[in-house]
Design a protein around this motif. Structure first.
Motif, PDB file in Angstrom:
ATOM      1  N   GLN A   1      65.497  54.226  56.227  1.00  0.00           N
ATOM      2  CA  GLN A   1      66.950  55.131  54.851  1.00  0.00           C
ATOM      3  C   GLN A   1      67.215  53.392  54.822  1.00  0.00           C
ATOM      4  O   GLN A   1      67.864  52.820  55.315  1.00  0.00           O
TER       5      GLN A   1
ATOM      6  N   TYR B   1      69.414  50.307  51.376  1.00  0.00           N
ATOM      7  CA  TYR B   1      69.110  50.036  49.688  1.00  0.00           C
ATOM      8  C   TYR B   1      69.695  49.296  49.938  1.00  0.00           C
ATOM      9  O   TYR B   1      69.914  48.235  51.012  1.00  0.00           O
TER      10      TYR B   1
ATOM     11  N   GLN C   1      68.918  48.603  44.704  1.00  0.00           N
ATOM     12  CA  GLN C   1      68.762  49.625  43.996  1.00  0.00           C
ATOM     13  C   GLN C   1      70.423  50.500  43.876  1.00  0.00           C
ATOM     14  O   GLN C   1      70.681  50.946  43.190  1.00  0.00           O
ATOM     15  N   ARG C   2      71.345  50.086  44.835  1.00  0.00           N
ATOM     16  CA  ARG C   2      72.409  50.642  45.496  1.00  0.00           C
ATOM     17  C   ARG C   2      72.429  52.449  45.257  1.00  0.00           C
ATOM     18  O   ARG C   2      73.224  53.520  44.873  1.00  0.00           O
ATOM     19  N   GLY C   3      71.543  52.769  45.075  1.00  0.00           N
ATOM     20  CA  GLY C   3      71.407  54.559  45.224  1.00  0.00           C
ATOM     21  C   GLY C   3      70.924  54.762  44.016  1.00  0.00           C
ATOM     22  O   GLY C   3      70.452  53.933  43.380  1.00  0.00           O
ATOM     23  N   GLN C   4      70.869  56.556  43.943  1.00  0.00           N
ATOM     24  CA  GLN C   4      70.030  56.974  42.376  1.00  0.00           C
ATOM     25  C   GLN C   4      71.353  58.013  42.682  1.00  0.00           C
ATOM     26  O   GLN C   4      72.010  58.879  43.870  1.00  0.00           O
TER      27      GLN C   4
ATOM     28  N   ASN D   1      73.357  57.089  48.208  1.00  0.00           N
ATOM     29  CA  ASN D   1      73.569  56.334  48.422  1.00  0.00           C
ATOM     30  C   ASN D   1      71.793  55.191  49.464  1.00  0.00           C
ATOM     31  O   ASN D   1      71.801  54.183  49.432  1.00  0.00           O
ATOM     32  N   LEU D   2      71.490  55.851  50.754  1.00  0.00           N
ATOM     33  CA  LEU D   2      70.191  55.549  51.311  1.00  0.00           C
ATOM     34  C   LEU D   2      68.867  56.066  50.296  1.00  0.00           C
ATOM     35  O   LEU D   2      68.639  57.576  50.740  1.00  0.00           O
ATOM     36  N   LEU D   3      68.272  55.498  50.313  1.00  0.00           N
ATOM     37  CA  LEU D   3      67.253  55.774  50.147  1.00  0.00           C
ATOM     38  C   LEU D   3      65.593  55.917  50.513  1.00  0.00           C
ATOM     39  O   LEU D   3      65.357  54.953  51.961  1.00  0.00           O
TER      40      LEU D   3
ATOM     41  N   GLY E   1      62.925  47.877  44.252  1.00  0.00           N
ATOM     42  CA  GLY E   1      62.899  48.977  45.260  1.00  0.00           C
ATOM     43  C   GLY E   1      61.337  48.929  46.106  1.00  0.00           C
ATOM     44  O   GLY E   1      61.233  50.430  46.616  1.00  0.00           O
TER      45      GLY E   1
END
Length: 115
Positions: free
Chosen positions: A34, A36, A39-42, A54-56, A90
């Motif tokens: 996990q 980022y 992208q800074r998260g989604q 926050n964590l992808l 990403g």
């Protein structure tokens, strides 16, 4: 010997594994990860509420290769892991680290032959 650490999208794992097998790279470690970057998260919606992730989810591939496989391994992962012809934010990163020694446990073999 070098260790290639490739951080890729989970949806690209099967395609990357198949492409690496075609060039003769058949040994790797696959880890869930996990993180980022740009992208800074989604921002997502769940039951009408907006929340930020926050964590992808990503996949981390750890591949140790001999020097003669290094360039084709990097090129293959970089080409296949892209989403779309030009890639997108990403899609991932590739890191290359020196590997001092590799040891196969059964039978005990040291050095490039262990890879």
């Amino acid at each position: 010997m070098r260790m290639v650490i490739a951080i890729i999208q989970p949806t690209k794992l099967s395609a990357v594994k198949e492409a690496l097998a075609k060039i003769g790279v058949t040994r790797m470690t696959v880890c869930d990860a996990q993180g980022y970057g740009r992208q800074r998260g989604q921002v997502e919606m769940y039951r009408g509420n907006e929340y930020k992730t926050n964590l992808l989810r990503k996949i981390a591939l750890e591949i140790v290769v001999n020097e003669d496989f290094l360039d084709r391994t990097i090129e293959t992962v970089a080409h296949v892991a892209r989403t779309g012809p030009d890639g997108n934010i990403g899609d991932g990163k590739i890191f290359v680290l020196p590997t001092e020694e590799a040891i196969d446990i059964n039978p005990i073999v040291r050095g490039p032959e262990a890879v």
